[in-house]
Structure formats: C-alpha cells, structure tokens
Design a protein around this motif. Structure first.
Motif, short mmCIF file in Angstrom:
data_model
loop_
_atom_site.label_atom_id
_atom_site.label_comp_id
_atom_site.label_asym_id
_atom_site.label_seq_id
_atom_site.Cartn_x
_atom_site.Cartn_y
_atom_site.Cartn_z
N THR A 1 -17.49 44.03 -3.21
CA THR A 1 -16.78 43.98 -1.67
C THR A 1 -17.99 43.53 -0.90
O THR A 1 -19.18 43.93 -1.06
CB THR A 1 -16.35 45.30 -1.19
N VAL A 2 -17.76 42.89 0.36
CA VAL A 2 -18.79 42.67 1.48
C VAL A 2 -18.21 42.31 2.62
O VAL A 2 -16.66 41.88 2.72
CB VAL A 2 -19.55 41.10 1.11
N ALA A 3 -18.98 42.82 3.60
CA ALA A 3 -18.55 42.85 5.02
C ALA A 3 -18.14 41.07 5.39
O ALA A 3 -19.08 40.39 4.95
CB ALA A 3 -19.27 43.54 5.98
N ASP A 4 -17.12 40.72 6.11
CA ASP A 4 -17.30 39.31 6.59
C ASP A 4 -18.49 39.06 7.13
O ASP A 4 -18.47 37.62 7.16
CB ASP A 4 -15.78 39.27 7.70
N SER A 5 -18.96 39.89 7.93
CA SER A 5 -20.05 39.36 8.87
C SER A 5 -21.09 39.20 7.99
O SER A 5 -22.39 38.33 8.45
CB SER A 5 -20.43 40.28 9.78
N GLU A 6 -21.26 39.51 6.56
CA GLU A 6 -22.33 39.19 5.86
C GLU A 6 -22.37 37.73 4.97
O GLU A 6 -22.98 37.67 4.18
CB GLU A 6 -22.51 40.43 4.90
N ILE A 7 -21.19 36.93 5.26
CA ILE A 7 -20.80 35.87 4.54
C ILE A 7 -21.57 34.58 5.13
O ILE A 7 -21.30 34.55 6.48
CB ILE A 7 -19.54 35.72 4.09
N GLU A 8 -22.23 33.86 4.46
CA GLU A 8 -23.05 32.84 5.43
C GLU A 8 -22.78 31.21 4.46
O GLU A 8 -22.71 31.57 3.20
CB GLU A 8 -24.52 33.01 5.51
N ALA A 9 -22.70 30.28 5.20
CA ALA A 9 -22.96 29.23 4.51
C ALA A 9 -24.30 29.07 4.18
O ALA A 9 -25.22 29.19 4.88
CB ALA A 9 -22.43 28.03 5.55
N GLU A 10 -24.51 28.50 2.80
CA GLU A 10 -25.91 28.35 2.43
C GLU A 10 -26.00 27.18 1.45
O GLU A 10 -25.17 27.06 0.51
CB GLU A 10 -26.30 29.80 1.73
N LYS A 11 -26.59 26.16 1.76
CA LYS A 11 -27.17 25.17 0.86
C LYS A 11 -25.89 24.51 0.05
O LYS A 11 -25.86 24.33 -1.11
CB LYS A 11 -28.17 25.46 -0.21
N GLY A 12 -24.63 24.03 0.76
CA GLY A 12 -23.61 23.37 0.32
C GLY A 12 -22.62 24.32 -0.35
O GLY A 12 -21.75 24.12 -0.90
N GLY A 13 -23.00 25.63 -0.17
CA GLY A 13 -22.09 26.76 -0.74
C GLY A 13 -22.13 27.98 0.17
O GLY A 13 -22.26 27.93 1.43
N TYR A 14 -22.10 29.22 -0.42
CA TYR A 14 -21.98 30.55 0.29
C TYR A 14 -22.93 31.63 -0.29
O TYR A 14 -23.15 31.44 -1.34
CB TYR A 14 -20.73 31.09 0.48
N GLU A 15 -23.25 32.40 0.58
CA GLU A 15 -24.05 33.52 0.35
C GLU A 15 -23.41 34.96 0.91
O GLU A 15 -22.97 34.74 2.14
CB GLU A 15 -25.74 33.50 0.99
N ALA A 16 -23.30 36.06 -0.04
CA ALA A 16 -22.72 37.04 0.48
C ALA A 16 -23.83 38.15 0.35
O ALA A 16 -24.46 38.55 -0.66
CB ALA A 16 -21.67 37.54 -0.34
N ASP A 17 -24.40 38.40 1.54
CA ASP A 17 -25.54 39.28 1.71
C ASP A 17 -24.84 40.81 1.56
O ASP A 17 -23.92 41.19 2.20
CB ASP A 17 -26.34 39.24 3.20
N ASP A 18 -25.74 41.56 1.17
CA ASP A 18 -25.48 42.98 0.73
C ASP A 18 -24.02 43.37 0.16
O ASP A 18 -23.51 44.33 0.70
CB ASP A 18 -25.74 43.62 2.33
N ALA A 19 -23.72 42.51 -0.71
CA ALA A 19 -22.34 42.72 -1.38
C ALA A 19 -22.58 44.08 -2.12
O ALA A 19 -23.65 44.38 -2.54
CB ALA A 19 -21.86 41.66 -2.30
N ILE A 20 -21.40 44.91 -2.33
CA ILE A 20 -21.59 46.18 -3.01
C ILE A 20 -20.87 45.79 -4.37
O ILE A 20 -19.47 45.63 -4.24
CB ILE A 20 -21.14 47.42 -2.10
N CYS A 21 -21.54 46.34 -5.65
CA CYS A 21 -20.77 46.25 -6.81
C CYS A 21 -21.08 47.42 -7.60
O CYS A 21 -22.24 47.73 -7.89
CB CYS A 21 -21.29 44.66 -7.54
#
Length: 72
Positions: A30-50
C-alpha cells in the motif's frame, strides 16, 4: 478529479494513481496517493508498505514494477 504534485513537475491523473495503486495492491503493498510521483517516464511510490516494511517502488509507464528498494 484528484491530482498530486509530482517530481517531474506535473500532476498525476486519477488513472495514473489508480494504476500504481492497483499494481502495488497486486503484490500486497500500500502507499498514500500523495507519495506517488511521476519519475523518468514512469512512477515512483515513496514509502510504500509491504508486510510492515517500507520500500520505494519504481514502476514503468505501464505500471509494471521495475525495482523495489527497502528503506533504511
């Protein structure tokens, strides 16, 4: 329509946020919507919890997980 400020200086669409969320949910994360970023033609989910562990997860433009780095 919800949007989030991004690293590539653009806001993500609801479709992009949903795509990242669905990809992470498929691997039990899971990840908060606010922690999802556009990154180098894709996406980064910062601080996702697994499994109670925090990761940065990188996805390509088609929401395929490319890399998963454990946070220190």
């Amino acid at each position: 329509m919800a949007t989030v400020a991004q690293a590539d200086d653009r806001a993500l669409t609801e479709r992009e946020i949903e795509g990242v969320q669905n990809a992470l949910k498929a691997i039990g994360c899971t990840v908060a919507d606010s922690e999802i970023e556009a990154e180098k033609g894709g996406y980064e989910a910062d601080d996702a919890i697994c499994d109670r562990v925090q990761y940065d997860i990188y996805l390509d433009k088609d929401f395929n997980i490319m890399n998963k780095q454990k946070e220190d």
